[in-house]
Design an enzyme around this catalytic site. Structure first.
Site, PDB file in Angstrom:
ATOM      1  N   TYR A 103      44.477  38.998  42.227  1.00 55.87           N
ATOM      2  CA  TYR A 103      43.460  38.200  42.464  1.00 55.87           C
ATOM      3  C   TYR A 103      43.683  37.246  43.420  1.00 55.87           C
ATOM      4  O   TYR A 103      42.822  37.427  44.412  1.00 55.87           O
ATOM      5  CB  TYR A 103      43.106  37.411  40.966  1.00 55.87           C
ATOM      6  N   THR A 117      40.105  29.347  46.193  1.00 61.40           N
ATOM      7  CA  THR A 117      40.876  28.774  44.954  1.00 61.40           C
ATOM      8  C   THR A 117      42.151  28.360  45.449  1.00 61.40           C
ATOM      9  O   THR A 117      42.669  28.619  46.480  1.00 61.40           O
ATOM     10  CB  THR A 117      40.979  30.202  44.224  1.00 61.40           C
ATOM     11  N   ASP A 118      42.709  27.621  44.611  1.00 56.51           N
ATOM     12  CA  ASP A 118      43.837  27.040  44.714  1.00 56.51           C
ATOM     13  C   ASP A 118      45.157  27.970  44.548  1.00 56.51           C
ATOM     14  O   ASP A 118      46.235  27.782  44.924  1.00 56.51           O
ATOM     15  CB  ASP A 118      44.118  25.675  43.797  1.00 56.51           C
ATOM     16  N   GLU A 119      44.548  28.965  43.831  1.00 55.21           N
ATOM     17  CA  GLU A 119      45.740  30.094  43.498  1.00 55.21           C
ATOM     18  C   GLU A 119      46.265  30.634  44.762  1.00 55.21           C
ATOM     19  O   GLU A 119      47.441  31.262  44.820  1.00 55.21           O
ATOM     20  CB  GLU A 119      45.234  31.241  42.492  1.00 55.21           C
TER      21      GLU A 119
END
Ligand code: NAD
Ligand code: DAU
Length: 360
Positions: free
Chosen positions: A164, A138-140
């Site tokens: 997360y 993910t980009d997170e």
């Protein structure tokens, strides 16, 4: 043969359906696949109902953390690639209960890597060279951007802010380490927010569509000015296929839609399209249902993806704009009210048991 993990979730099931619906230029001869999924609350075999009886889809109910099971599957089916979608994926759940995220995203990925490493090491040299482990991330992991910061590039430092994203960052690091230490041929993709069919209605877009139609409040966290980059799920799936076939081993590829939008704008767009396609009985606009609620803890303000590397090196670009993708998505939800009803009522658990004999 390929092994897909988490293929009964939102992105995984779209990937499985698209993979088996080929051929196209990227995948002229789709191989059969094994779909290993633990069927947590987010796994729904109803997404794959269209594949019932299709011998190319071998569903296995189990966890990526079960080394014996994964070892057996690898030995039996001899896949040329593993694509790892399996994860706990919802930020709000990670805030309320991080434990599952640590267990699945970190410990689970570690166990999966161990089983894959030992399988890969025993392959003959040609199959060893061609083998790939593709990790879907993910980009997170890059953290949060200020308004005028440049979009995330693959060279950005990891600065995860939620349990997360920290657990995904840890799994990315393990994948990277297995390449550098053992030579495992890995690929990692870091993608922005997906939307589209089979999206579990706990995430913003499906939740708003569902609540709007059900006459419920549309909850906006904080001031609603948080920005996300949105990508239609089928574009994400095509990016993964492209990286699998042509990505350079050991590299990471950012995947995004060049569609940065504040949450409030997204919700207004959803409301406006619903006003057009399914007007409220009382003639009022759906935006009347918008309700501001307490912000998410540690809420990242802005994500933006610079997807020029995958375009430059692999020639991948999204097909859908936000305007075309969101209309298709709303249409899908309007045509699949039964799917949403089964998910929100919990009936999909019994459905799986009845149709597949799975005790989820
Ligand atoms: P999802 O929550 O809809 O699905 C996850 C799937 O993994 C479910 O089918 C679940 O049953 C399965 N699973 C969970 N634990 C497992 C385990 N231990 N073993 C086997 N299967 C297990 O998630 P999603 O939105 O489809 O995301 C898929 C992947 O893509 C995740 O790794 C996520 O971090 C990543 N990702 C998601 C998005 C997004 O916008 N949804 C964006 C970028 C990256
Ligand atoms: O960026 C990629 C990530 O996108 C993935 O890695 C995650 O798995 C996926 O869940 C998604 O994370 P987000 O937290 O961005 O998605 P979510 O749909 O939960 O929220 C999108 C934005 O909308 C976020 O800023 C929080 C806000 N929001 C969300 C919900 C559920 C609201 O304002 N109200 C809501 O009710």
């Amino acid at each position: 043969m390929i092994l897909v993990t988490g293929g009964a979730g939102f992105i995984g099931s779209n990937f499985v359906l698209d993979w088996l619906a080929q051929p196209d230029d990227a995948t002229p001869n789709p191989e059969p696949l094994i779909n290993l999924d633990a069927l947590t609350y987010a796994g729904n075999l109803e997404n794959l109902a269209g594949l019932k009886g299709d011998a190319r889809h071998i569903f296995v109910h189990g966890s990526i953390g079960d080394v014996d099971l994964v070892t057996r599957l690898l030995a039996e089916h001899q896949p040329r690639a593993v694509i790892n979608f399996a994860a706990e994926s919802h930020v709000d759940r990670s805030i309320h209960g991080p434990e599952d995220f640590i267990q699945t995203n970190i410990v689970g990925t570690f166990h999966l890597l161990e089983a894959v490493r030992s399988y890969w090491q025993d392959l003959d040299s040609e199959r060893k060279d061609h083998f790939r482990f593709l990790h879907v991330s993910t980009d997170e992991v890059y953290g949060s951007l200020a308004k005028d910061d440049p979009a995330f590039a693959e060279t950005n430092r990891y600065e995860p802010n939620s349990p997360y994203s920290a657990s995904k960052a840890a799994s990315d690091h393990l994948v990277r380490a297995y390449h550098h230490t053992y030579g495992l041929p890995v690929l990692t993709t870091n993608c922005s927010n997906n939307y589209g069919p089979y999206h579990f209605p706990e995430k913003l877009i499906p939740l708003v569509i569902h609540n709007a139609l059900a006459g419920k409040p549309l909850p906006i966290y904080g001031d609603g000015q948080q920005i996300r980059d949105w990508l239609y799920v089928k574009d994400h799936c095509s990016a993964i296929r492209r990286v699998l076939e042509a990505g350079r081993v050991g590299e990471t590829y950012n995947v995004g839609g060049w569609n940065e939008k504040p949450n409030l704008d997204v919700v207004h767009t959803l409301c406006a399209i619903l006003d057009e396609l399914q007007p409220r009985a009382d003639g009022r606009p759906y935006k009347d249902q918008i309700t501001y609620v307490t912000d998410r803890l540690g809420h990242d303000r802005r994500y933006a993806i610079n997807a020029s590397k995958i375009e430059r090196e692999l020639g991948w670009k999204p097909v859908e704009t936000f305007e075309t993708g969101i209309r298709k998505t709303i249409q899908w939800y309007l045509e699949h009210r039964g799917w949403v009803q089964n998910v929100t009522s919990g009936a999909y658990r019994q459905w799986m048991d009845k149709n597949y004999g799975v005790n989820a």
